[in-house]
Design a protein around this motif. Sequence first.
Motif: not given
Length: 526
Positions: A92-97, A108-110, A120-121, A126-127
């Motif tokens: 949820g945090i990474l999504r905004e970044v 993100v993966k690394d 996240l993917h 879904v969105t």
Amino acid sequence: MSLSLPPTPTPMADGGKMVVELVGTFNELTERMKNNNHHVLSPLLFKTLKLCLPILQSLPLAPDGRSPLSRALSVALLLADLQMDAQVISAGILREVVEGGGISMFQVKDRIGMSTAHLLHECFRVTNIASKVDNFDDESASALRKFCLTYYDVRALILHLAVKLDMMRHLEYLPRYQQQMVSLEVMKIDAPLAHAVGTNSLSLELEDLSFQYLFPYSYLYVNTWLRSHDTGIIHDLKEQLLLLLNSDPVLAQMVDEISVEGRCKSHYSTMKKLLRDGRTPEEVNDILGLRVVLKPCSKLESSEEACYRARSVIQTLWKEVPSRSKDYISRPKANGYKSLHMAVDVSGGGRTRPLMEIQIRTEGMNLLASDGTASHAFYKGGLTSADEAKRLKTIMIAAAEYAALRLKDATSTGPKGDDSRARIFGLLDKNGDGKISIEELTEVMIELGAQGDDAREMMQLLDANSDGSLSSNEFDIFQKQVEVMRGLEDRDDEYKKLLNEKLEGADGSGLIQVYRKELEDRLSVS
């Protein structure tokens, strides 16, 4: 005599402020994850915060005027309150970044891990799936919900729903037209999905916020009526009950902790009962509600005993209405739901109030009720059986369809003929090349007394393939949306008249008149 003043604190460097933000945020999130085994994955959350906080603080403000950091933390806190694990909260945090361009999915993966990147993917998928539906009629919405529940990770669905709720809470910045289109999508797709995966609190709030934007006049009428029933007293009733339960010596021997949550009936649910279910205002008896959650002592042989003791204590405070009470502990529902439901009379002080519902349950019962059977098994148990996973998917799809039935008709519009749409397109396409150019749209706008800038803004909104013109398909989608909006306005006017008739005649004491002037003033401004 001179006073010894404390030394003036040295202004904290940026690095120090960042550490304070990191520690404070981490502590607040893990504290809210109280029912979760958060210490197992807390290093993941800490690593995510270290990576994301400086990036979020450097990104520009979002279109809604909030900082990306504020948006990311709002979603994270929503997920923590839903007792999601550290991986979901991290996503949820990474999504905004990622959405703000501060980091790529490969990074993100690394730097965080493959499983979080995959989650996240899934959330982004879904969105994006809703954009593939041109018109949110009942058939299209049902197919989309089934597709999501069948093919997507349920954790990604809940992450998507948390993001959607945060967006709905800050929708004021959008033009009215876009507010209604977003709200229609939420009402048709997201609210039933939230019900299906067991996040009932999300479902109710999504319904209410959508209701407010789609049917503003009806919302104001219902809001006025609810306020006339002294719903603001729920806090006092909650404190009164908590004090009584904590003072009982027998219950104190049975439980380590008691919590009481208060709620007022949602606006949308009230409207449905008044209009769709055909109830009179006097028959809407669950406007006020309290939930008692008990944490039994480990030495207590049966945690259910504490629930029955709490019920006995409550009976000394308020008069119970046995015909409205239900015992779901001795007779659980088919999905495993357990709880005691009491209906009590809380009238007093010269005020007559509707009956209040009180639910009594243990922490374990509450966890199952809050997460739902399907999502509870997905998160807490870890499915290993393909047959069980399939069965639970069926339950979730059925739950989504049931929730959709509750919403049916509220946002439905009748079909329109295609001939009139084609004629309008032909009139706007003055040179007959099969598309509406920016020049043709500008000419129409000026003829209507609008500015050329309005044409450019409209073109950007409707031009899906960004080729600088509107095809017949793009314009057809726009016309369908216009018909939906016009239908909503007509339906809102119809609901307003029905609510006015019901609520005006419901209360001979004139309570509905309390907020009449305020209501009329607000409607006249809208």
